[in-house]
Design an enzyme around this catalytic site. Structure first.
Site, PDB file in Angstrom:
ATOM      1  N   SER A 164      -9.445 -29.733  43.325  1.00  0.00           N
ATOM      2  CA  SER A 164      -9.314 -29.891  41.868  1.00  0.00           C
ATOM      3  C   SER A 164      -9.577 -31.324  41.424  1.00  0.00           C
ATOM      4  O   SER A 164      -9.511 -31.632  40.233  1.00  0.00           O
ATOM      5  CB  SER A 164      -7.911 -29.460  41.415  1.00  0.00           C
ATOM      6  OG  SER A 164      -6.922 -30.145  42.154  1.00  0.00           O
TER       7      SER A 164
ATOM      8  N   HIS B 169     -10.105 -12.323  -2.255  1.00  0.00           N
ATOM      9  CA  HIS B 169     -11.292 -11.539  -1.870  1.00  0.00           C
ATOM     10  C   HIS B 169     -12.587 -12.292  -2.183  1.00  0.00           C
ATOM     11  O   HIS B 169     -13.617 -11.672  -2.433  1.00  0.00           O
ATOM     12  CB  HIS B 169     -11.321 -10.171  -2.568  1.00  0.00           C
ATOM     13  CG  HIS B 169     -10.025  -9.432  -2.499  1.00  0.00           C
ATOM     14  ND1 HIS B 169      -9.690  -8.601  -1.455  1.00  0.00           N
ATOM     15  CD2 HIS B 169      -8.939  -9.435  -3.323  1.00  0.00           C
ATOM     16  CE1 HIS B 169      -8.491  -8.102  -1.655  1.00  0.00           C
ATOM     17  NE2 HIS B 169      -7.996  -8.604  -2.781  1.00  0.00           N
TER      18      HIS B 169
ATOM     19  N   SER C 115     -32.675 -30.627   8.595  1.00  0.00           N
ATOM     20  CA  SER C 115     -33.434 -29.631   9.342  1.00  0.00           C
ATOM     21  C   SER C 115     -34.696 -30.283   9.866  1.00  0.00           C
ATOM     22  O   SER C 115     -35.307 -31.097   9.175  1.00  0.00           O
ATOM     23  CB  SER C 115     -33.788 -28.467   8.415  1.00  0.00           C
ATOM     24  OG  SER C 115     -34.916 -27.773   8.915  1.00  0.00           O
TER      25      SER C 115
ATOM     26  N   LYS D 138     -33.527 -29.803   3.407  1.00  0.00           N
ATOM     27  CA  LYS D 138     -32.214 -29.316   3.810  1.00  0.00           C
ATOM     28  C   LYS D 138     -31.182 -30.409   4.091  1.00  0.00           C
ATOM     29  O   LYS D 138     -31.504 -31.468   4.603  1.00  0.00           O
ATOM     30  CB  LYS D 138     -32.334 -28.451   5.093  1.00  0.00           C
ATOM     31  CG  LYS D 138     -33.104 -27.179   4.930  1.00  0.00           C
ATOM     32  CD  LYS D 138     -32.335 -26.072   4.210  1.00  0.00           C
ATOM     33  CE  LYS D 138     -31.103 -25.651   4.913  1.00  0.00           C
ATOM     34  NZ  LYS D 138     -31.257 -24.452   5.713  1.00  0.00           N
TER      35      LYS D 138
ATOM     36  N   GLU E 198     -19.619 -26.165  10.520  1.00  0.00           N
ATOM     37  CA  GLU E 198     -19.912 -24.966  11.314  1.00  0.00           C
ATOM     38  C   GLU E 198     -19.415 -25.122  12.743  1.00  0.00           C
ATOM     39  O   GLU E 198     -18.850 -24.196  13.336  1.00  0.00           O
ATOM     40  CB  GLU E 198     -21.416 -24.684  11.297  1.00  0.00           C
ATOM     41  CG  GLU E 198     -21.900 -24.206   9.941  1.00  0.00           C
ATOM     42  CD  GLU E 198     -23.408 -24.302   9.766  1.00  0.00           C
ATOM     43  OE1 GLU E 198     -23.926 -23.651   8.853  1.00  0.00           O
ATOM     44  OE2 GLU E 198     -24.072 -25.036  10.523  1.00  0.00           O
TER      45      GLU E 198
HETATM   46  N1  ARG Z   1      -3.896 -29.214  42.826  1.00  0.00           N
HETATM   47  C1  ARG Z   1      -2.754 -28.374  42.813  1.00  0.00           C
HETATM   48  C2  ARG Z   1      -2.550 -27.788  41.407  1.00  0.00           C
HETATM   49  O1  ARG Z   1      -3.178 -28.257  40.528  1.00  0.00           O
HETATM   50  C3  ARG Z   1      -1.534 -29.168  43.172  1.00  0.00           C
HETATM   51  C4  ARG Z   1      -0.413 -28.371  43.765  1.00  0.00           C
HETATM   52  C5  ARG Z   1      -0.808 -27.828  45.067  1.00  0.00           C
HETATM   53  N2  ARG Z   1       0.275 -27.240  45.755  1.00  0.00           N
HETATM   54  C6  ARG Z   1       0.097 -26.401  46.747  1.00  0.00           C
HETATM   55  N3  ARG Z   1       1.141 -25.924  47.319  1.00  0.00           N
HETATM   56  N4  ARG Z   1      -1.093 -26.076  47.180  1.00  0.00           N
HETATM   57  O2  ARG Z   1      -1.802 -26.868  41.176  1.00  0.00           O
END
Ligand code: ARG
Length: 461
Positions: free
Chosen positions: A24, A157, A278, A284, A291
């Site tokens: 992550s 409306h 545009s 335009k 939007e």
């Molecule tokens: N990167 C993990 C998360 O975002 C951290 C916790 C990981 N814990 C584990 N027991 N694998 O949740």
């Protein structure tokens, strides 16, 4: 193979695709500041409680402070093979201070660690978003004040309904935003609970001082149940809910801008600084910004739905599914922050064509309710008055007349209750008559403006 912090019981390396899938760090790197701050508090508590020697605790804290400075100075690169931000920080600390770094994870798991980081992040975002909402509210209030004498058609409306003051219409958004602030402040209360000390799920056998870390990290309470603390993300769902409602409010305003900016309405002309052109049609001037604001709502709702779906059916306690909370939180929060900044800029440049707005009320029958109300004051039951007025409107449509140029004699053909010489049914007297609290009458608007300013000035947390 890079040695894993959890590698002890493994004989073989994980395959690269699994490492990539599991990691992550590409997105949770942005939690680094909270992770270090948390680790400093944890190390300080471990030293204070005599769980690790004071000298070691100080070494860890110094190492973490140095690391923080180096990250700030852009001198550190995170290692994508070190899975997540928590292990990256631990690894970097180890490179700097050696095996002492290994003491930091005493009485802590990544499970309570990540829950703490995410709560710290959400708390900070709520504060930032609250101050941006306040800026947007004050921009709306300025628009209301500088257009205090502008009358316009009020719609239901998307049809002319009754005349209203433009400031009344604009102030409606200030109250929507005020409720958004209240929702976020309420969410803040439940986010402001420290999970740290829950360890993996069952708590820890070490005599830690959770109140101490809570105080150091600015949390007002500690969690009551270690299993709940590492498993729950309701605070994150609540945050995304509050952001979804806020996005919906911004989107409704954006839609009004789009409509008001059409040549059919012509209520506003976009300032060049907030409009786009545009590439093909030279004439335009497009409301792309409004939007996009409308469309970004879909992202934020999507983030909320995604997180709710991740959590649905998860058994207690921590599951890796929870790693999926972060990108949703970051995306929604980033989206809201940029939308609010754009909204502030946009509202700050709003210019109304007030003549055109007032002209919309000419001959539009939007004072018909005033005729019915008048008959009620003359003793006619409202339903009958409604019927009589409806017939008057039909008569006008057939005769090509407006309510304003009916003669008394014509009105009296529909009811002998019409009497007197000043039955004009004009838009201004219509708004002036609506002078109960919360209504559109100019005298009430001044009260409302004061109330809005007061609401805006109050700190909610
Ligand atoms: N990167 C993990 C998360 O975002 C951290 C916790 C990981 N814990 C584990 N027991 N694998 O949740």
């Amino acid at each position: 193979m890079m040695s894993k912090l959890w590698g002890g019981r493994f004989k073989k390396a994980t395959s690269p695709i699994v490492d990539e899938f599991n990691a992550s760090i590409s997105f949770d790197a942005r939690l680094w500041r909270y992770d270090i701050e948390q680790s400093i508090a944890h190390a300080s508590m471990l030293g204070k409680c005599g769980i690790i020697p004071l000298a070691e605790s100080e070494k860890i804290i110094q190492g973490l402070r140095d690391l923080k400075n180096d990250i700030e100075a852009g001198k550190v690169e995170f290692d994508t093979s070190a899975e997540d931000i928590h292990m990256n920080i631990e690894k970097l600390l180890h490179e700097r201070i050696g095996d002492v770094a290994g003491m930091l994870q005493t009485a802590r798991s990544r499970n309570d660690q990540v829950a703490t980081d995410v709560r710290m992040y959400v708390k900070a975002q709520i504060k930032e978003i609250d101050s941006l909402i306040r800026e947007a509210q004050s921009a709306f209030i300025k628009v209301a004040e500088s257009n205090i004498d502008t009358i316009m058609p009020g719609y239901t409306h998307l049809q002319h309904a009754q005349p209203v003051m433009l400031a009344h219409h604009i102030l409606a958004y200030v109250w929507m935003l005020q409720r958004d602030r209240e929702r976020l402040a309420d969410c803040f209360k439940r986010t402001d609970v420290l999970p740290l000390g829950s360890a993996a799920l069952a708590g820890t056998s070490f005599p830690i001082d959770r109140e101490y870390t809570a105080k150091m990290l600015g949390f007002s309470r500690i969690s009551e149940n270690s299993m709940d603390a590492v498993a729950e993300r309701d605070f994150a769902v609540e945050f995304l809910c509050a952001l979804s409602i806020l996005a919906m409010h911004m989107s409704r305003f954006a839609e009004e801008v789009v409509i008001w900016n059409t040549s059919e309405f012509g209520f506003i002309e976009l300032d060049d600084s907030v409009a786009t052109g545009s590439s093909l049609m030279p004439q335009k001037k497009n409301p792309d910004v409004a939007e996009l604001m409308r469309a970004k709502t879909g992202r934020v709702y999507g983030d909320l739905m995604a997180l709710l779906t991740v959590l649905k059916g998860l058994p207690l306690t921590y599951n890796k599914d929870l790693q999926e909370d972060k990108e949703r939180l970051f995306d929604a929060s980033d989206t809201i922050v940029i939308c609010l900044k754009v909204l502030i800029e946009f509202v700050g440049h709003l210019k109304f064509n007030t003549t055109r707005m007032a002209a919309g009320l000419e001959g539009d029958f939007s004072t018909a309710t005033d005729i019915a109300d008048y008959l009620v004051t003359r003793g006619v039951p409202f339903r009958t008055a409604h019927e009589i007025t409806g017939k008057l409107v039909r008569y006008c449509l057939e005769q090509g007349k407006t309510l304003g140029n009916l003669t008394l004699e014509e009105m009296r053909r529909f009811s002998d209750k019409f009497e007197g010489s000043n039955l004009t049914w004009d838009a201004w007297s219509s708004v002036e008559k609506r002078n109960i609290p919360g209504a559109t009458a100019p005298c009430r608007l001044r009260e409302q403006l004061e109330a809005a300013k007061k609401a805006l000035a109050a700190d909610l947390f």
